[in-house]
Design a protein around this motif. Structure first.
Motif, PDB file in Angstrom:
ATOM      1  N   ASP A  75       0.401  -1.165   0.184  1.00 48.43           N
ATOM      2  CA  ASP A  75       0.247   0.839   0.196  1.00 48.43           C
ATOM      3  C   ASP A  75       0.632   1.550   0.359  1.00 48.43           C
ATOM      4  O   ASP A  75       2.191   1.649   0.871  1.00 48.43           O
ATOM      5  N   GLN A  77      -0.449   4.338  -0.050  1.00 47.32           N
ATOM      6  CA  GLN A  77      -0.303   4.815   1.402  1.00 47.32           C
ATOM      7  C   GLN A  77       0.235   4.979   2.792  1.00 47.32           C
ATOM      8  O   GLN A  77       0.849   5.482   3.438  1.00 47.32           O
ATOM      9  N   TRP A  78       0.653   3.661   3.294  1.00 47.69           N
ATOM     10  CA  TRP A  78       1.083   3.042   4.347  1.00 47.69           C
ATOM     11  C   TRP A  78       2.671   4.130   3.582  1.00 47.69           C
ATOM     12  O   TRP A  78       3.449   4.529   5.399  1.00 47.69           O
ATOM     13  N   ASP A  80       3.956   6.392   2.805  1.00 52.85           N
ATOM     14  CA  ASP A  80       3.751   7.496   2.759  1.00 52.85           C
ATOM     15  C   ASP A  80       4.259   7.970   4.229  1.00 52.85           C
ATOM     16  O   ASP A  80       4.387   8.910   4.724  1.00 52.85           O
ATOM     17  N   LYS A  81       2.734   7.389   4.378  1.00 55.55           N
ATOM     18  CA  LYS A  81       2.537   7.870   6.293  1.00 55.55           C
ATOM     19  C   LYS A  81       3.662   7.597   6.783  1.00 55.55           C
ATOM     20  O   LYS A  81       3.676   7.511   7.829  1.00 55.55           O
ATOM     21  N   ARG A 125       6.920  -2.176  -1.885  1.00 53.01           N
ATOM     22  CA  ARG A 125       7.030  -1.212  -2.019  1.00 53.01           C
ATOM     23  C   ARG A 125       6.502  -0.780  -3.747  1.00 53.01           C
ATOM     24  O   ARG A 125       5.697   0.008  -3.882  1.00 53.01           O
TER      25      ARG A 125
END
Length: 131
Positions: A75, A77-78, A80-81, A125
């Protein structure tokens, strides 16, 4: 005398059979080890130590993964977060020392194996997420 020759022949045949089995099993083991690529060794190490929770595909879509809220490494988004904790150094620390429900592997795996696992995790990733 005839009985002695039959027994001697049977013993010799048994010894020869054992020798053949011993030599071929030793050779097969060595040749199989030579054929295993480094990438395959990393995948096997990941599957043996990590896939129970993280899944073989890194998505964390396993019963243990759901129970422990394992992240989905595919993911974007994971990633990036959690940018600060996903550097190779930070991931090595997590694998080595453990974190939360994740056990420490610093005493079970070599430094090289841990580095390879970190590279494996980071490779997820790059996977394109398919829905």
């Amino acid at each position: 005398m005839n009985c002695f020759l039959k027994a001697f022949g049977a013993v010799c045949a048994g010894l020869i059979l054992l020798l053949v089995v011993f030599l071929t099993s030793g050779m097969a083991g060595n040749s199989a080890q030579r054929r295993v690529s480094p990438r395959l060794k990393v995948v096997e190490t990941f599957n043996r130590n990590c896939a129970r929770c993280h899944g073989g595909d890194g998505r964390g879509d396993t019963p243990s993964g759901h129970l422990f809220k394992t992240p989905d490494f595919t993911d974007p988004q994971w990633w990036d977060k959690n940018a600060k904790m996903t550097s190779p150094r930070a991931l090595r620390a997590v694998v080595t020392r453990g974190k939360g429900a994740m056990p420490a592997f610093g005493k079970k795996l070599t430094r090289s194996e841990i580095n390879s696992l970190v590279d494996r995790v980071r490779s997820f990733r790059k996977l394109e997420r398919k829905l």
